[in-house]
Design a protein around this motif. Structure first.
Motif, PDB file in Angstrom:
ATOM      1  N   LEU A   1       0.822  -1.212   0.000  1.00 22.20           N
ATOM      2  CA  LEU A   1       0.000   0.000   0.000  1.00 22.20           C
ATOM      3  C   LEU A   1       0.856   1.263   0.000  1.00 22.20           C
ATOM      4  O   LEU A   1       0.669   2.162  -0.828  1.00 22.20           O
ATOM      5  N   LEU A   2       1.834   1.352   0.911  1.00 24.40           N
ATOM      6  CA  LEU A   2       2.692   2.533   0.982  1.00 24.40           C
ATOM      7  C   LEU A   2       3.537   2.672  -0.283  1.00 24.40           C
ATOM      8  O   LEU A   2       3.690   3.771  -0.817  1.00 24.40           O
ATOM      9  N   LYS A   3       4.035   1.564  -0.794  1.00 20.91           N
ATOM     10  CA  LYS A   3       4.858   1.595  -2.009  1.00 20.91           C
ATOM     11  C   LYS A   3       4.059   2.144  -3.195  1.00 20.91           C
ATOM     12  O   LYS A   3       4.539   2.999  -3.933  1.00 20.91           O
TER      13      LYS A   3
ATOM     14  N   VAL B   1       3.444   6.019  -2.721  1.00 21.03           N
ATOM     15  CA  VAL B   1       4.628   6.830  -2.982  1.00 21.03           C
ATOM     16  C   VAL B   1       4.994   6.783  -4.461  1.00 21.03           C
ATOM     17  O   VAL B   1       5.357   7.803  -5.061  1.00 21.03           O
ATOM     18  N   ALA B   2       4.892   5.627  -5.084  1.00 19.73           N
ATOM     19  CA  ALA B   2       5.218   5.502  -6.508  1.00 19.73           C
ATOM     20  C   ALA B   2       4.277   6.354  -7.357  1.00 19.73           C
ATOM     21  O   ALA B   2       4.697   6.931  -8.364  1.00 19.73           O
ATOM     22  N   SER B   3       3.021   6.475  -6.966  1.00 15.17           N
ATOM     23  CA  SER B   3       2.093   7.321  -7.729  1.00 15.17           C
ATOM     24  C   SER B   3       2.440   8.796  -7.581  1.00 15.17           C
ATOM     25  O   SER B   3       2.168   9.597  -8.470  1.00 15.17           O
ATOM     26  N   HIS B   4       3.078   9.158  -6.483  1.00  9.87           N
ATOM     27  CA  HIS B   4       3.497  10.547  -6.274  1.00  9.87           C
ATOM     28  C   HIS B   4       4.679  10.900  -7.183  1.00  9.87           C
ATOM     29  O   HIS B   4       4.792  12.018  -7.649  1.00  9.87           O
TER      30      HIS B   4
ATOM     31  N   ALA C   1      16.077   7.781   1.665  1.00  7.59           N
ATOM     32  CA  ALA C   1      15.954   8.677   2.819  1.00  7.59           C
ATOM     33  C   ALA C   1      14.901   8.162   3.800  1.00  7.59           C
ATOM     34  O   ALA C   1      15.108   8.182   5.014  1.00  7.59           O
ATOM     35  N   PHE C   2      13.762   7.691   3.283  1.00  5.21           N
ATOM     36  CA  PHE C   2      12.703   7.179   4.141  1.00  5.21           C
ATOM     37  C   PHE C   2      13.181   5.976   4.936  1.00  5.21           C
ATOM     38  O   PHE C   2      12.936   5.874   6.139  1.00  5.21           O
ATOM     39  N   THR C   3      13.882   5.065   4.288  1.00  7.35           N
ATOM     40  CA  THR C   3      14.370   3.867   4.964  1.00  7.35           C
ATOM     41  C   THR C   3      15.332   4.223   6.085  1.00  7.35           C
ATOM     42  O   THR C   3      15.238   3.695   7.200  1.00  7.35           O
ATOM     43  N   GLN C   4      16.249   5.143   5.811  1.00 17.52           N
ATOM     44  CA  GLN C   4      17.205   5.562   6.836  1.00 17.52           C
ATOM     45  C   GLN C   4      16.503   6.252   8.002  1.00 17.52           C
ATOM     46  O   GLN C   4      16.765   5.951   9.172  1.00 17.52           O
ATOM     47  N   GLN C   5      15.604   7.169   7.690  1.00 20.41           N
ATOM     48  CA  GLN C   5      14.907   7.924   8.727  1.00 20.41           C
ATOM     49  C   GLN C   5      14.011   7.014   9.573  1.00 20.41           C
ATOM     50  O   GLN C   5      13.974   7.127  10.793  1.00 20.41           O
ATOM     51  N   PHE C   6      13.284   6.123   8.920  1.00 18.70           N
ATOM     52  CA  PHE C   6      12.373   5.237   9.650  1.00 18.70           C
ATOM     53  C   PHE C   6      13.145   4.263  10.527  1.00 18.70           C
ATOM     54  O   PHE C   6      12.751   3.988  11.660  1.00 18.70           O
ATOM     55  N   ALA C   7      14.252   3.742  10.012  1.00 24.64           N
ATOM     56  CA  ALA C   7      15.083   2.834  10.808  1.00 24.64           C
ATOM     57  C   ALA C   7      15.638   3.554  12.029  1.00 24.64           C
ATOM     58  O   ALA C   7      15.639   3.006  13.138  1.00 24.64           O
ATOM     59  N   MET C   8      16.088   4.786  11.860  1.00 22.66           N
ATOM     60  CA  MET C   8      16.633   5.538  12.991  1.00 22.66           C
ATOM     61  C   MET C   8      15.544   5.853  14.013  1.00 22.66           C
ATOM     62  O   MET C   8      15.769   5.739  15.224  1.00 22.66           O
ATOM     63  N   ALA C   9      14.360   6.227  13.557  1.00 25.71           N
ATOM     64  CA  ALA C   9      13.256   6.516  14.476  1.00 25.71           C
ATOM     65  C   ALA C   9      12.847   5.267  15.247  1.00 25.71           C
ATOM     66  O   ALA C   9      12.613   5.324  16.459  1.00 25.71           O
ATOM     67  N   THR C  10      12.788   4.136  14.570  1.00 29.32           N
ATOM     68  CA  THR C  10      12.426   2.886  15.229  1.00 29.32           C
ATOM     69  C   THR C  10      13.482   2.474  16.240  1.00 29.32           C
ATOM     70  O   THR C  10      13.159   2.074  17.367  1.00 29.32           O
TER      71      THR C  10
ATOM     72  N   ILE D   1       5.541  11.896   7.417  1.00 31.33           N
ATOM     73  CA  ILE D   1       6.491  11.640   6.339  1.00 31.33           C
ATOM     74  C   ILE D   1       6.464  12.828   5.394  1.00 31.33           C
ATOM     75  O   ILE D   1       5.412  13.195   4.878  1.00 31.33           O
ATOM     76  N   CYS D   2       7.617  13.425   5.155  1.00 35.21           N
ATOM     77  CA  CYS D   2       7.725  14.522   4.192  1.00 35.21           C
ATOM     78  C   CYS D   2       7.838  13.919   2.795  1.00 35.21           C
ATOM     79  O   CYS D   2       8.771  13.180   2.508  1.00 35.21           O
TER      80      CYS D   2
END
Length: 91
Positions: free
Chosen positions: A20-22, A25-28, A42-51, A69-70
């Motif tokens: 769903l998220l993929k 984002v791909a449609s954007h 960037a999302f993967t790095q940020q989400f991993a750090m937040a988690t 999410i920006c």
């Protein structure tokens, strides 16, 4: 509590698709694949750090509604981080 988990599993498997998220984002980023790749990175790095931060600092009650999410940069912000009531309890 077991009923809640079972209902969540059922809804996750039958109603909400795994990608769903993929797809959102791909449609954007329909035309520019390089921007899409940079966003994913960037999302993967940020989400991993937040988690990781929430795990190490024992923050609980993390739900998708508490993440922002920006869409331009892929940065993830965590809102309303609350400590767990008991150590080792992660909701």
């Amino acid at each position: 509590m077991n009923l809640r988990l079972e209902l969540n599993e059922k809804i996750s498997k039958e109603i909400v698709p795994e990608d769903l998220l993929k797809r959102f984002v791909a449609s954007h980023f329909q035309l520019d694949s390089s921007q899409y790749w940079l966003f994913r990175r960037a999302f993967t790095q940020q989400f991993a750090m937040a988690t990781f931060m929430c795990y190490v600092l024992a923050f609980g009650h993390r739900t998708p509604s508490k993440y922002s999410i920006c869409m331009q940069t892929g940065q993830v912000s965590v809102h309303e981080v609350l400590p767990s009531t008991r150590f080792g309890e992660y909701d």
